[in-house]
Design a protein around this motif. Structure first.
Motif: not given
Length: 514
Positions: A352-360
């Motif tokens: 139940n833990v989500y991440v959004a990163t690394g969009f360059a």
């Protein structure tokens, strides 16, 4: 409330300020807690509020005060030379999925803006990746073919709307550009109308996984939530050590009024010339605004950023005669070593833990894609592209091992070198020579000390050791900030955190010891 350091000013933040919200004053409960209020965080909160979930957004600074407020606002699935790279490293299917997901995000912005009646200067424009160098033509042709095979309307061309000849370019039709903060302002209004809660000036300093998760904030309040979304650009709670798979870079941006006759009618980018990105936007009050980005550098390496701004301005004035630069700002981006963003469930952090990163550098479509993907995962429904962007993917991480090792070598080199380097003897030599606006790192009692002299001649001294993992910071002379070369944390001259992954400020030092 702590404000984001903005030496120079973003046109987006000036012309579409977002509403203000109070810090979290008392403990709360929610279905979903979103940490970070850029386009990925606000977009996720909007998707989930629309789905009927109880959502609270926690932002350490102001809404969209970070990367989103300092972007160039391009909505395109053409990301320089990504398709040939994806085809080579991950295969044709991965390249097709990437194209579909990014194109779907572009259409999502258009649909939502229309549905909510958001006036965000949305314009359809072609996107082009170009080069003036003849030696780059084979690579451009390969990228055009790979992008076309992935499903984009891509072609190789030699004529563009730029005011100078090019050797070649990849052109993709029917892309878009917009005012990112005007768009987010519409989403924020709709989130609040739907019962969502927004809190600024509220830094989450601890995340306890569980069911529910518990988020401790610097205001002393605790949030309990069944799901947590970490949308802080660089993940501040990095249970899976995603930082080891991310590289950091910072771009400078300048903007100014341009005559309509000089509008190049498109969105352009080249990886040559220190990187140059060009677009225009409707200028509030009439006319067009030229936006030029470039002079990419790794934060914390002591680059002369004032010189970078000067080179960027000279380039703009030479190629677009008559333009007067009225705005300047900078944005920081990170990229995954295997090219693909890291979006989805955070490995080792539970379900139940989500991440959004690394969009360059392509966070507008990337952030919207991430919002849709994470919202689908939270709701338990089908989530397209889950495997492509999964933060825990193993195969692509292994294939990118050389890039990962290179990045870790750079980080390790800074960690060791900065401790062996002689900054000064701590007797006041380099500090004495500081002019107003300058900064330096010196040896002093207690270790490396970061010292800045302000415009009135006063000294500001803090520890030079980053509170994230202990690398030594360097001074950014244009933005007057301290930056970490290892993972990109940024601090103001008094040590306050401006950008993570650091969560705590640099320790103050006594100027009498210098």
């Amino acid at each position: 409330m702590k404000r984001h350091s903005d030496n120079g000013h973003s046109y987006w933040r000036e012309t579409a300020p977002l509403p203000s919200f109070p810090p979290l004053a008392e403990s709360a409960e929610a279905d979903v807690a979103v940490i970070g209020a850029g386009i990925a965080g606000i977009g996720t909160a909007w998707e989930l509020t629309r789905a009927g979930l109880d959502v609270v957004v926690l932002e350490a600074d102001r809404l969209a005060a970070g990367v989103t407020g300092h972007t160039t606002g391009k909505l395109t699935a053409l990301h320089t030379s990504v398709y040939h790279r994806l085809r080579t490293e991950h295969g044709d299917d991965a390249a097709r999925q990437y194209a579909v997901s990014q194109s779907t995000a572009l259409r999502r912005v258009i649909e939502v803006a229309d549905e909510l009646g958001i006036d965000c200067d949305l314009e359809r424009r072609p996107a082009l990746t170009y080069s003036r160098q003849a030696e780059d033509v084979p690579a451009l042709r390969a990228e055009a073919e790979a992008a076309r095979a992935a499903g984009l309307t891509a072609s190789f061309v030699t004529e563009t709307g730029l005011p100078f000849p090019v050797a070649g370019a990849v052109r993709v039709e029917d892309q878009a550009q917009f005012h990112p903060l005007a768009y987010l302002r519409g989403l924020v209004d709709d989130i609040v109308a739907g019962g969502g809660r927004m809190h600024e000036g509220t830094r989450v300093v601890e995340l306890d996984r569980g069911d529910p998760c518990r988020l401790t904030t610097d205001t002393g309040a605790v949030v309990s939530a069944r799901h947590v979304v970490v949308a802080t650009h660089h993940p501040v709670f990095d249970h899976a050590l995603l930082a080891t798979r991310l590289t950091q870079h910072r771009d400078l941006v300048i903007a100014g009024p341009l005559s309509a006759a000089q509008d190049p009618d498109g969105m352009y980018i080249t990886e040559r010339e220190g990187k140059r990105s060009v677009r225009t936007a409707p200028l509030h009050g009439g006319g067009r605004l030229l936006i030029v980005t470039g002079e990419a550098f790794r934060p914390g390496t002591g680059e002369d950023t004032e010189a970078g701004y000067a080179r960027l301005q000279e380039w703009a004035e030479r190629n677009f005669p008559g333009v007067t630069i009225t705005h300047r700002w900078a944005a920081q981006d990170n990229a995954a070593t295997d090219t693909l963003p890291l979006v989805g469930r955070m490995p080792t952090a539970g379900e139940n833990v989500y991440v959004a990163t690394g969009f360059a550098g392509w966070g507008m479509t990337g952030g919207v894609m991430a919002a849709s993907l994470i919202a689908a995962l939270v709701r338990g429904g089908p989530a397209p592209w889950t495997d492509l962007y999964a933060p825990g993917r193993l195969g692509s991480a292994l294939r990118s091992a050389p890039s990962l090792l290179k990045e870790q070598w750079e980080t390790g080199k800074h960690f060791v070198k900065d401790r062996l380097e002689t900054f000064g003897d701590g007797t006041g030599g380099p500090v004495r020579d500081l002019r107003p606006g300058e900064g330096t790192v010196v040896r002093a009692k207690g270790g490396p000390c970061a010292v800045h002299r302000d415009d009135r001649g006063g000294l500001h001294a803090v520890s030079a050791v980053c509170t994230h993992l202990g690398c030594v910071v360097a001074f950014n002379n244009a933005e007057r900030t301290w930056e970490c070369p290892c993972h990109g944390s940024r601090f103001d001259v008094d040590g306050a955190v401006l950008q993570g992954p650091a969560l705590t400020p640099l320790e103050p030092r006594d100027t009498e010891d210098l």
